[in-house]
Design an enzyme around this catalytic site. Sequence first.
Site: not given
Length: 445
Positions: A225, A227, A230, A241
Amino acid sequence: MLCVGLFGLVYSIGVGTNTQETHPKLSWKQCSSGGSCTTQQGSVVIDSNWRWTHSTKDLTNCYDGNLWDSTLCPDGTTCSKNCVLEGADYSGTYGITSSGDSLTLKFVTHGSYSTNVGSRLYLLKDDNNYQIFNLAGKEFTFTVDVSNLPCGLNGALYFVEMDQDGGKGKHKENEAGAKYGTGYCDAQCPTDLKFIDGIANSDGWKPQDNDENSGNGKYGSCCSEMDIWEANSLATAYTPHVCDTKGQKRCQGTACGENGGGDRFGSECDPDGCDFNSWRQGNKSFWGPGLIIDTKKSVQVVTQFIGSGSSVTEIRRKYVQNGKVIENSYSTISGTEKYNSISDDYCNAQKKAFGDTNSFENHGGFKRFSQHIQDMVLVLSLWDDHTVNMLWLDSVYPTNSNKPGADRGPCETSSGVPADVESKSASASVKYSDIRFGPIDSTYK
């Protein structure tokens, strides 16, 4: 609904005919060196978890509240035989509207038959395939308005290593595919998914005590992942990640890590990631209403994946607001002062300074991460947090800690309780627009 595979008779996720599935249009731009950009015609699809799931024979709910119907769904295989995923009323049920290159997600929507909270959508290439992005050596840019997002909410835009067809080709049990938003995975290995690998996740399902709409099954769905974003109007972070296995993989029980009832770092994925949150890194005047990046206004967010060939060694962040390019803030935490981007060196220094488990390095760091960002699907979402009230993003977490890294944002530790946010901030929303993708320094001015 049935399909016959090489290994005999299996039951599929079927699709309903009560509501036509019409994907909201969302255009985006593919840019080339020099800044010339070409508009791409795309659309978005809502995740299957938000969809009405009912009997193949009538309109009886297979899933209601946070429970599966015990008659229709005594086990996952039978449930998949008996149930279908229904088409979506995007604006009326989910508060999702699009116009040209912009997409607005409303937090709480009171529909004719239900109240919806939050949403998660994916960018489509066509009606049956997600748009795939290879982030290596590229730049991803979008404009966002978080002025209507208070503490406790997260307008999240990110990438996950999902299958392009939503798992339809890999799992013949899955008739719904990308068209109906199947195949989700992330580095938390979520077990609250209603369908994984084309089969209902009803086995061992337990309703969540603090969420009347969610539960957890025996299985989870893991993948790497990124991101990109956020954020709410008070705090923001970007975080890679990585997982050990390439692509989406189903996990079971404690192998799903904390979400499966095991150790937080017991899965094959890195749940913490390596984050850059300006407030957490010591700069409390960078992001927020009236600050250097003024969250009362829209802002263009630029993320650059720097490296050579397919190898990425650094992720840089820039902002554009009021016609001015603003470099990301530098960390002021002891031992990390020379960093304003994410790299292996930054991650190692940050984890040491904060005393955190270096799960990003333990799972291969940027070397492995580079291998996982060549086939990514774009996710656009808005959500509240029934686990820790989003305090990990915008407040002090753990709440009783005063160690470096615990202070993540200006929100009170009593903020973010979903019942409070959903009642007091029901009209909250986030707007994403002007998505651009291309070579480094091609998507912004």
